[in-house]
Design a protein around this motif. Structure first.
Motif, PDB file in Angstrom:
ATOM      1  N   LYS A 258     -24.385   6.622  42.880  1.00 10.36           N
ATOM      2  CA  LYS A 258     -25.195   6.200  42.073  1.00 10.36           C
ATOM      3  C   LYS A 258     -26.531   4.568  42.311  1.00 10.36           C
ATOM      4  CE  LYS A 258     -21.328   4.750  38.206  1.00 10.36           C
ATOM      5  NZ  LYS A 258     -20.767   3.696  37.605  1.00 10.36           N
ATOM      6  N   GLU A 259     -26.280   4.494  43.446  1.00 11.81           N
ATOM      7  CA  GLU A 259     -27.327   3.636  44.375  1.00 11.81           C
ATOM      8  C   GLU A 259     -28.552   4.555  44.511  1.00 11.81           C
ATOM      9  OE1 GLU A 259     -25.866   1.044  46.784  1.00 11.81           O
ATOM     10  OE2 GLU A 259     -24.618   0.022  45.051  1.00 11.81           O
ATOM     11  N   ARG A 260     -28.235   5.910  44.942  1.00  7.91           N
ATOM     12  CA  ARG A 260     -29.614   6.658  45.480  1.00  7.91           C
ATOM     13  C   ARG A 260     -29.415   8.347  44.592  1.00  7.91           C
ATOM     14  NH1 ARG A 260     -28.902   7.615  51.455  1.00  7.91           N
ATOM     15  NH2 ARG A 260     -30.393   8.782  50.443  1.00  7.91           N
TER      16      ARG A 260
ATOM     17  N   GLY B  65     -14.618   7.144  45.937  1.00  8.36           N
ATOM     18  CA  GLY B  65     -15.154   6.059  44.922  1.00  8.36           C
ATOM     19  C   GLY B  65     -16.224   4.983  45.575  1.00  8.36           C
ATOM     20  N   LEU B  66     -16.695   5.394  47.257  1.00  7.69           N
ATOM     21  CA  LEU B  66     -17.664   4.999  47.705  1.00  7.69           C
ATOM     22  C   LEU B  66     -19.006   5.969  47.631  1.00  7.69           C
ATOM     23  CD1 LEU B  66     -15.956   4.372  51.236  1.00  7.69           C
ATOM     24  CD2 LEU B  66     -16.706   2.428  49.329  1.00  7.69           C
TER      25      LEU B  66
ATOM     26  N   PHE C  26     -22.133  10.263  35.165  1.00 12.36           N
ATOM     27  CA  PHE C  26     -22.650   9.232  35.355  1.00 12.36           C
ATOM     28  C   PHE C  26     -23.171   8.291  34.010  1.00 12.36           C
ATOM     29  CE2 PHE C  26     -23.653   9.608  40.074  1.00 12.36           C
ATOM     30  CZ  PHE C  26     -22.750   9.439  40.484  1.00 12.36           C
TER      31      PHE C  26
ATOM     32  N   TYR D 190     -15.910  12.739  36.253  1.00  8.52           N
ATOM     33  CA  TYR D 190     -15.139  10.807  36.967  1.00  8.52           C
ATOM     34  C   TYR D 190     -17.102  10.665  38.091  1.00  8.52           C
ATOM     35  CZ  TYR D 190     -14.660   7.991  41.037  1.00  8.52           C
ATOM     36  OH  TYR D 190     -14.276   6.814  41.789  1.00  8.52           O
TER      37      TYR D 190
ATOM     38  N   LYS E 223     -19.727   7.470  45.129  1.00 12.08           N
ATOM     39  CA  LYS E 223     -19.360   7.236  43.757  1.00 12.08           C
ATOM     40  C   LYS E 223     -20.858   6.745  43.120  1.00 12.08           C
ATOM     41  CE  LYS E 223     -18.208   6.601  38.963  1.00 12.08           C
ATOM     42  NZ  LYS E 223     -17.420   7.451  37.817  1.00 12.08           N
ATOM     43  N   LYS E 224     -20.251   5.026  44.276  1.00 13.16           N
ATOM     44  CA  LYS E 224     -21.219   3.868  44.175  1.00 13.16           C
ATOM     45  C   LYS E 224     -22.142   5.127  44.933  1.00 13.16           C
ATOM     46  CE  LYS E 224     -20.878  -0.488  45.992  1.00 13.16           C
ATOM     47  NZ  LYS E 224     -20.860  -1.544  46.565  1.00 13.16           N
ATOM     48  N   VAL E 225     -22.679   4.855  45.744  1.00 12.18           N
ATOM     49  CA  VAL E 225     -23.839   5.448  46.811  1.00 12.18           C
ATOM     50  C   VAL E 225     -24.936   6.554  45.448  1.00 12.18           C
ATOM     51  CG1 VAL E 225     -24.669   6.647  48.590  1.00 12.18           C
ATOM     52  CG2 VAL E 225     -22.517   5.564  49.030  1.00 12.18           C
TER      53      VAL E 225
END
Length: 94
Positions: free
Chosen positions: A22-24, A15-16, A47, A44, A18-20
């Motif tokens: 998306k931002e990078r 989860g972490l 994006f 998963y 995936k979040k990172v």
């Protein structure tokens, strides 16, 4: 990241990541596992629905396994294990 088993820790880590990711967008993430469902992981980390994450499948190779048993219990199993490993190594060099 290599995933061997499905645990709460791996779920949080994915989860972490995936979040990172998306931002990078310049971050390249490689997930390896022989146990997980590759299509689920691909979906998963995809994006956008029209562009799934790349998936590379490496064919597995099976090697024959031989099982050896001791005729009697060993008083020192560490020494016996070392003797066995050395004997197997010597078999491979002949």
């Amino acid at each position: 990241m290599e995933i061997h088993e499905h645990t709460l820790a791996t779920d949080i880590l994915m989860g972490l990541l995936k979040k990172v990711a998306k931002e990078r967008p310049n971050l390249k993430l490689i997930v390896m596992s022989a146990m997980l469902d590759a299509l689920k992981v691909q979906k998963y980390f995809g994006f956008r629905a029209d562009k799934p994450a790349p998936l590379f499948k490496v064919p597995d190779c099976n090697h024959p396994i031989e099982v050896f048993y001791m005729e009697e219990p060993e008083p020192d199993y560490v020494e016996a294990a070392i003797r066995t490993v050395i004997g197997l190594r010597d078999l491979g060099t002949s």
